[in-house]
Design a protein around this motif. Structure first.
Motif, short mmCIF file in Angstrom:
data_model
loop_
_atom_site.label_atom_id
_atom_site.label_comp_id
_atom_site.label_asym_id
_atom_site.label_seq_id
_atom_site.Cartn_x
_atom_site.Cartn_y
_atom_site.Cartn_z
N ARG A 1 0.90 -1.42 -0.01
CA ARG A 1 -0.10 0.15 -0.10
C ARG A 1 0.87 1.10 0.11
O ARG A 1 1.73 1.30 0.65
CB ARG A 1 -0.91 -0.09 1.13
N LEU A 2 0.59 2.25 -0.73
CA LEU A 2 1.38 3.42 -0.83
C LEU A 2 0.46 4.46 -0.90
O LEU A 2 -0.48 4.76 -1.55
CB LEU A 2 1.97 3.46 -2.36
N VAL A 3 0.79 5.64 -0.02
CA VAL A 3 -0.03 6.89 -0.01
C VAL A 3 0.79 7.88 -0.29
O VAL A 3 2.14 8.07 -0.25
CB VAL A 3 -0.20 6.95 1.50
N VAL A 4 0.34 8.97 -1.46
CA VAL A 4 1.20 10.19 -1.65
C VAL A 4 0.58 11.19 -1.73
O VAL A 4 -0.88 11.41 -1.85
CB VAL A 4 1.54 9.75 -3.18
N THR A 5 0.90 12.55 -1.17
CA THR A 5 0.36 13.49 -1.13
C THR A 5 0.73 14.29 -2.45
O THR A 5 1.94 14.33 -2.74
CB THR A 5 0.80 14.68 -0.08
N ALA A 6 -0.10 15.38 -2.99
CA ALA A 6 0.09 16.08 -4.14
C ALA A 6 -0.55 17.26 -4.08
O ALA A 6 -1.60 17.61 -3.63
CB ALA A 6 -0.38 15.28 -5.36
N GLY A 7 0.00 18.16 -4.93
CA GLY A 7 -0.52 19.57 -5.09
C GLY A 7 0.01 20.43 -3.96
O GLY A 7 0.61 20.19 -3.11
N PRO A 8 -1.01 21.61 -4.14
CA PRO A 8 -0.64 22.62 -2.97
C PRO A 8 -1.89 22.46 -1.83
O PRO A 8 -2.63 21.41 -2.01
CB PRO A 8 -0.94 24.07 -3.58
N THR A 9 -1.54 23.21 -0.91
CA THR A 9 -2.81 23.46 -0.04
C THR A 9 -3.54 24.89 -0.12
O THR A 9 -2.76 25.79 -0.69
CB THR A 9 -2.55 23.01 1.52
N PHE A 10 -4.71 25.06 0.28
CA PHE A 10 -5.35 26.27 0.25
C PHE A 10 -5.75 26.80 1.67
O PHE A 10 -6.58 25.79 2.28
CB PHE A 10 -6.47 26.25 -0.70
#
Ligand code: C5P
Length: 224
Positions: A10-19
């Motif tokens: 199982r792989l978890v990835v965060t992506a993009g900006p936050t607002f």
């Protein structure tokens, strides 16, 4: 057919900006495109992993077979990531998380008050998602392999090694060269406790596949 190197993982990835909201219609964010994280999600799925992609506000199609959780703020991203990594084997943090958020979110639109004085905004620090996950018990007992990213404008190697140690992670990928927000290709310097390895400039999907293959090779000795 090649065996899939992340089958059963199982792989978890965060992506993009936050607002980070200032009031109901305004907020602060950044120019992260999310492309690198989405490419990693796709590459990990291709490699056989069950993939959860925790995405900040970006308009990108969800890679096939990937479970996507859309979030807005850093605190939402942290909560979604903590939940998703409970039984994960790999966590890759590519998100460009806002370091600070407005200390208070105003419940209504902040209006000009006619005084000519602009409002002042107080900020408070956001949680460090990668460091929080890396300090968790799953990562500390080596059931979860954490990978960070770094975008530095200068002295990449020095900063990358320091960041890897500070975050307490086995592997950090530094973006080499000019900041590549929004571009389709990239160049990475992989930094681990032994040294460095360069992944030459290539489309982000190709780099993501190389990085995923590299992570898969590292997993057996990490968890052993
Ligand atoms: O400290 P810096 O922001 O340069 O670290 C970058 C790395 O840490 C990236 O992998 C990024 O996704 C992660 N990070 C995070 N939460 C933060 C700040 C950074 O997960 N609040």
């Amino acid at each position: 057919l090649q065996p899939k190197p992340l089958a059963g993982k199982r792989l978890v990835v965060t992506a993009g900006p936050t607002f980070e909201a200032l009031d109901p219609i305004r907020g602060i964010t950044n120019h992260s495109s999310g492309k690198m994280g989405f490419a990693i999600a796709r590459a990990a799925r291709e490699a056989g992993a069950a993939v959860t992609l925790v995405a900040g506000p970006v308009r990108l199609p969800t890679p096939r077979g990937v479970q996507r959780i859309d979030v807005t703020s850093a605190r939402q991203m942290l909560a979604a990531t903590l939940a998703a990594t409970v039984d994960a084997d790999v966590f890759v943090a590519t998100a460009a998380v806002a370091d600070w958020r407005p200390a208070e979110e105003c419940g209504h639109k902040i209006k000009k008050d006619g005084s000519g004085q602009p409002p002042s905004v107080a900020f408070t620090e956001n949680p460090d998602i990668l460091a929080t996950v890396a300090q968790g018990e799953r990562a500390r007992r080596r059931a979860l392999f954490c990978v960070g990213f770094a975008a530095e404008s200068h002295d990449l190697l020095v900063h990358a090694q320091a960041k890897r140690a500070r975050k307490g992670i086995p592997l950090l990928a530094g973006n080499i060269g000019p900041l590549t927000f929004g571009q389709d290709d990239n160049q990475l310097l992989l930094v681990d406790e032994h040294g460095t390895q360069e992944l030459p400039r290539a489309p982000k999907l190709e780099l993501a596949r190389s990085l995923v293959a590299d992570i898969a090779r590292r997993l057996p000795s990490w968890t052993a």
